[in-house]
Design a protein around this motif. Structure first.
Motif, PDB file in Angstrom:
ATOM      1  N   GLU A  41     -65.141  89.409 -37.912  1.00 52.65           N
ATOM      2  CA  GLU A  41     -66.113  88.445 -37.370  1.00 52.65           C
ATOM      3  C   GLU A  41     -66.021  87.110 -38.091  1.00 52.65           C
ATOM      4  O   GLU A  41     -66.045  86.048 -37.457  1.00 52.65           O
ATOM      5  N   GLU A  42     -65.893  87.138 -39.394  1.00 52.77           N
ATOM      6  CA  GLU A  42     -65.793  85.894 -40.151  1.00 52.77           C
ATOM      7  C   GLU A  42     -64.503  85.152 -39.824  1.00 52.77           C
ATOM      8  O   GLU A  42     -64.487  83.927 -39.673  1.00 52.77           O
ATOM      9  N   LEU A  43     -63.407  85.898 -39.688  1.00 51.62           N
ATOM     10  CA  LEU A  43     -62.110  85.270 -39.449  1.00 51.62           C
ATOM     11  C   LEU A  43     -61.891  84.894 -37.989  1.00 51.62           C
ATOM     12  O   LEU A  43     -61.389  83.809 -37.679  1.00 51.62           O
ATOM     13  N   PHE A  44     -62.258  85.814 -37.075  1.00 47.50           N
ATOM     14  CA  PHE A  44     -61.878  85.652 -35.673  1.00 47.50           C
ATOM     15  C   PHE A  44     -63.062  85.597 -34.706  1.00 47.50           C
ATOM     16  O   PHE A  44     -62.873  85.523 -33.500  1.00 47.50           O
ATOM     17  N   GLY A  45     -64.280  85.673 -35.225  1.00 48.28           N
ATOM     18  CA  GLY A  45     -65.451  85.489 -34.378  1.00 48.28           C
ATOM     19  C   GLY A  45     -66.071  86.749 -33.824  1.00 48.28           C
ATOM     20  O   GLY A  45     -67.142  86.698 -33.212  1.00 48.28           O
TER      21      GLY A  45
ATOM     22  N   PRO B 162     -68.529 100.108 -33.704  1.00 46.89           N
ATOM     23  CA  PRO B 162     -67.604  99.278 -34.484  1.00 46.89           C
ATOM     24  C   PRO B 162     -66.596 100.135 -35.236  1.00 46.89           C
ATOM     25  O   PRO B 162     -66.883 101.280 -35.604  1.00 46.89           O
ATOM     26  N   VAL B 163     -65.418  99.576 -35.447  1.00 43.69           N
ATOM     27  CA  VAL B 163     -64.350 100.278 -36.158  1.00 43.69           C
ATOM     28  C   VAL B 163     -64.088  99.559 -37.475  1.00 43.69           C
ATOM     29  O   VAL B 163     -63.753  98.375 -37.480  1.00 43.69           O
ATOM     30  N   LEU B 164     -64.242 100.289 -38.579  1.00 46.39           N
ATOM     31  CA  LEU B 164     -64.014  99.704 -39.895  1.00 46.39           C
ATOM     32  C   LEU B 164     -62.627 100.016 -40.431  1.00 46.39           C
ATOM     33  O   LEU B 164     -62.029  99.202 -41.137  1.00 46.39           O
ATOM     34  N   ASN B 165     -62.107 101.206 -40.086  1.00 46.82           N
ATOM     35  CA  ASN B 165     -60.805 101.628 -40.608  1.00 46.82           C
ATOM     36  C   ASN B 165     -60.103 102.553 -39.616  1.00 46.82           C
ATOM     37  O   ASN B 165     -60.759 103.247 -38.839  1.00 46.82           O
ATOM     38  N   MET B 166     -58.778 102.541 -39.662  1.00 48.16           N
ATOM     39  CA  MET B 166     -57.994 103.586 -39.021  1.00 48.16           C
ATOM     40  C   MET B 166     -57.528 104.524 -40.128  1.00 48.16           C
ATOM     41  O   MET B 166     -56.877 104.093 -41.084  1.00 48.16           O
ATOM     42  N   MET B 167     -57.892 105.795 -40.021  1.00 49.67           N
ATOM     43  CA  MET B 167     -57.595 106.755 -41.075  1.00 49.67           C
ATOM     44  C   MET B 167     -56.411 107.632 -40.683  1.00 49.67           C
ATOM     45  O   MET B 167     -56.393 108.199 -39.590  1.00 49.67           O
ATOM     46  N   ILE B 168     -55.427 107.727 -41.567  1.00 51.11           N
ATOM     47  CA  ILE B 168     -54.243 108.538 -41.342  1.00 51.11           C
ATOM     48  C   ILE B 168     -54.392 109.826 -42.151  1.00 51.11           C
ATOM     49  O   ILE B 168     -54.578 109.785 -43.379  1.00 51.11           O
ATOM     50  N   CYS B 169     -54.307 110.971 -41.460  1.00 50.45           N
ATOM     51  CA  CYS B 169     -54.567 112.266 -42.086  1.00 50.45           C
ATOM     52  C   CYS B 169     -53.344 113.173 -41.939  1.00 50.45           C
ATOM     53  O   CYS B 169     -52.424 112.888 -41.182  1.00 50.45           O
ATOM     54  N   ASN B 170     -53.393 114.322 -42.659  1.00 53.18           N
ATOM     55  CA  ASN B 170     -52.323 115.305 -42.540  1.00 53.18           C
ATOM     56  C   ASN B 170     -52.875 116.618 -41.991  1.00 53.18           C
ATOM     57  O   ASN B 170     -54.077 116.727 -41.709  1.00 53.18           O
ATOM     58  N   GLU B 171     -52.021 117.604 -41.853  1.00 52.68           N
ATOM     59  CA  GLU B 171     -52.436 118.880 -41.274  1.00 52.68           C
ATOM     60  C   GLU B 171     -53.318 119.704 -42.205  1.00 52.68           C
ATOM     61  O   GLU B 171     -53.905 120.702 -41.790  1.00 52.68           O
TER      62      GLU B 171
ATOM     63  N   VAL C 125     -51.794  88.431 -34.363  1.00 57.10           N
ATOM     64  CA  VAL C 125     -52.309  89.048 -33.133  1.00 57.10           C
ATOM     65  C   VAL C 125     -53.620  88.405 -32.688  1.00 57.10           C
ATOM     66  O   VAL C 125     -53.789  88.037 -31.518  1.00 57.10           O
ATOM     67  N   LEU C 126     -54.557  88.244 -33.615  1.00 60.26           N
ATOM     68  CA  LEU C 126     -55.921  87.858 -33.253  1.00 60.26           C
ATOM     69  C   LEU C 126     -56.130  86.353 -33.149  1.00 60.26           C
ATOM     70  O   LEU C 126     -57.229  85.903 -32.823  1.00 60.26           O
ATOM     71  N   SER C 127     -55.089  85.566 -33.412  1.00 57.53           N
ATOM     72  CA  SER C 127     -55.195  84.136 -33.109  1.00 57.53           C
ATOM     73  C   SER C 127     -55.080  83.894 -31.615  1.00 57.53           C
ATOM     74  O   SER C 127     -55.391  82.800 -31.129  1.00 57.53           O
TER      75      SER C 127
ATOM     76  N   LYS D 118     -66.884  81.177 -33.622  1.00 53.43           N
ATOM     77  CA  LYS D 118     -67.326  80.983 -35.003  1.00 53.43           C
ATOM     78  C   LYS D 118     -66.304  81.458 -36.029  1.00 53.43           C
ATOM     79  O   LYS D 118     -66.559  81.402 -37.230  1.00 53.43           O
ATOM     80  N   GLY D 119     -65.155  81.922 -35.578  1.00 57.14           N
ATOM     81  CA  GLY D 119     -64.133  82.389 -36.502  1.00 57.14           C
ATOM     82  C   GLY D 119     -63.528  81.249 -37.298  1.00 57.14           C
ATOM     83  O   GLY D 119     -63.338  80.140 -36.772  1.00 57.14           O
ATOM     84  N   SER D 120     -63.235  81.492 -38.567  1.00 60.38           N
ATOM     85  CA  SER D 120     -62.613  80.463 -39.398  1.00 60.38           C
ATOM     86  C   SER D 120     -61.162  80.222 -39.002  1.00 60.38           C
ATOM     87  O   SER D 120     -60.600  79.157 -39.267  1.00 60.38           O
TER      88      SER D 120
END
Length: 492
Positions: A110-114, A87-96, A434-436, A450-452
């Motif tokens: 999951e709650e919003l889109f199933g 599972p992916v919780l975040n996309m992390m943006i980093c520097n050098e 996007v996810l609708s 089951k998404g709201s």
């Protein structure tokens, strides 16, 4: 078989046996395999032809969100997909300097889109898809030399001297699709090809992709974490960005993007039509070996270490073309996936949109009558494009934004500045757009969503197979008879 464009059928389907159209699919990538899997479940005859002699486990990682989960569940592959993914919780943006600058949240879906979003190594997911297609339907080493289509069918000729006949031809053979080139050549001669479709595919980036061997916690501490550590590092004074993804197999997948200027674009132009493979990758490996990598603890890890941990035959250099073509079909031929729309991988939208193409096209092919004529097939293709084109354009714009965000320009810095400060509600609004879009397969048992946030209206869900249409007609007639009898009885 003699293909005659002038031939049309005015047959009486009531006295002909029930024949579904035979579909010839060129390309055994994600789009082609997904379509084959769906047609197999619909009982529609098909064959898949792939130019490569064998499929190599190349590529990096892919992100699948809630908008593919309904189809995965309907096809019975969702649980296996989750088991080989993280599972992916975040996309992390980093520097050098190996510092985290900000995070884009990707959780709570999951709650919003199933369903939540997952990262999976491309070879693992490809293996799942390939096993869903009967192996006798998959033909390797079949390079298309020419194609013909007309009122009475389609004909493919291959470099090994063999031919294939069918009713529908699907080009699922990637950005440099042989089917598209053959179709466009014909349309150009007939002066029916829009000018924009005749121009070369534009590209502004190339990338290096691969996947390491399984790593230890000492080598890459983030391997131990249950969720995927998805990081994007942006070069400070060099035209590069690099992404790393930890996988369920304890490997690290990577993508290193080089943003081209006029001169570097010329250097890479000769590579434009080459195959994925390790031969073209060595020079770029040397170029990026000192790029710093965040890994959760071990000090001094660089892209050179990642490359050294990767089997050399699993590293490949690929083009990052970007274009949405205007012409998706003609007569009995239709294009799906990268053959008709190619996105930059920064947005992670290419694979999902290729599968969405396959879902909609399978629904509409399944809804064709027995013995469909060319006009009926072309009408189905037109409905397919109508349903998909707006979503494709949105995905293209989103991918372009993410590509810009990772770039070295002043515009990129401005986008990163805005993204770093964007409020949560604005991010959620973008996700809703996007996810609708969570398309389902019309001819498979529906899954409870089951998404709201309910899925967006999907026109192709109303497509019914010929036997279903006849059953609905008979049942409708029976109800009318009952109503008439009741009315007559009351009158008496």
């Amino acid at each position: 078989m003699e293909i005659n464009p002038a031939v049309t059928f005015t047959h009486d389907r009531s006295i002909m046996y029930a024949k579904r159209p035979k579909v010839l699919i060129v390309g055994a990538g994600l789009a082609g395999l997904t379509l084959g899997m769906l047609l197999d479940k619909a009982g529609i005859p098909f064959e898949i032809y792939e130019r490569a002699q064998e499929v190599k486990p190349l590529g990096s990682a892919m992100y699948f969100s809630a908008n593919t989960a309904p189809m995965f569940k309907q096809c019975g592959i969702y649980d296996e997909f989750v088991s080989v993914s993280k599972p992916v919780l975040n996309m992390m943006i980093c520097n050098e300097q190996r510092e985290l600058e900000y995070m884009l949240p990707l959780q709570g879906h999951e709650e919003l889109f199933g369903a939540e979003g997952y990262i999976v190594a491309r070879p693992k997911f490809y293996d799942i898809l390939r096993r869903q297609v009967p192996q006798e339907r998959l033909h390797m080493g079949k390079k298309v030399l020419s194609m013909d289509q007309g009122g009475n069918g389609v004909l493919l000729r291959f470099s090994d001297g063999t031919e294939a006949e069918g009713d529908i031809l699907v080009g699922a053979d990637g950005a440099y699709s042989a089917v598209r080139q053959g179709l466009y050549e014909k349309l150009k001669k007939e002066k029916r090809l829009p000018p924009g479709d005749g121009t070369p595919l534009p590209f502004s980036t190339v990338c290096l992709v691969g996947q390491t061997r399984p790593l230890t916690a000492e080598e890459f501490p983030d391997i131990e974490l249950p969720d995927c550590q998805f990081r994007t590092a942006v070069g400070t004074n060099r035209p590069f960005a690099w992404k790393t993804f930890t996988t369920a197999q304890r490997t690290v997948c990577f993508i290193i993007m080089q943003f081209l200027d006029t001169e570097s674009s010329k250097d890479n132009d000769a590579f434009r039509n080459s195959e994925w493979g390790p031969e073209a990758a060595q020079a770029m490996c040397e170029q990026v070996k000192d790029f710093p990598v965040m890994n959760g603890g071990a000090e001094g890890v660089t892209m050179g270490d990642i490359i050294n941990w990767t089997p050399k035959d699993l590293i490949s250099k690929v083009m990052l073309e970007e274009k949405v073509f205007d012409t998706w079909f003609d007569c009995r031929t239709v294009l799906i996936g990268d053959a008709c729309h190619k996105f930059n991988p920064s947005g992670g939208a290419g694979a999902a949109n290729a599968m969405h193409d396959a879902i909609v096209l399978a629904n509409l092919i399944n809804g064709l009558p027995f013995h469909p004529i060319a006009e009926e097939i072309e009408n189905a293709f037109a409905a397919y494009k109508r349903e998909r084109i707006d979503w494709v354009k949105k995905a293209y714009s989103s991918s372009a934004l993410f590509r810009t965000m990772a770039g070295p320009t002043m515009a990129a810095k401005m986008v990163r500045y805005i993204m770093k400060r964007i409020p949560t509600w604005a991010m959620r609004k973008a996700e809703l757009r996007v996810l609708s879009n969570r398309p389902s397969v019309a001819f498979l048992p529906p899954q409870v969503d089951k998404g709201s946030v309910k899925p967006f209206f999907q026109p192709s869900l109303s497509a019914m197979a010929p036997v279903e249409k006849e059953k609905a007609r008979v049942e409708g007639s029976s109800k009318e008879v009952v109503v008439d009898l009741e009315a007559s009885t009351k009158a008496v």
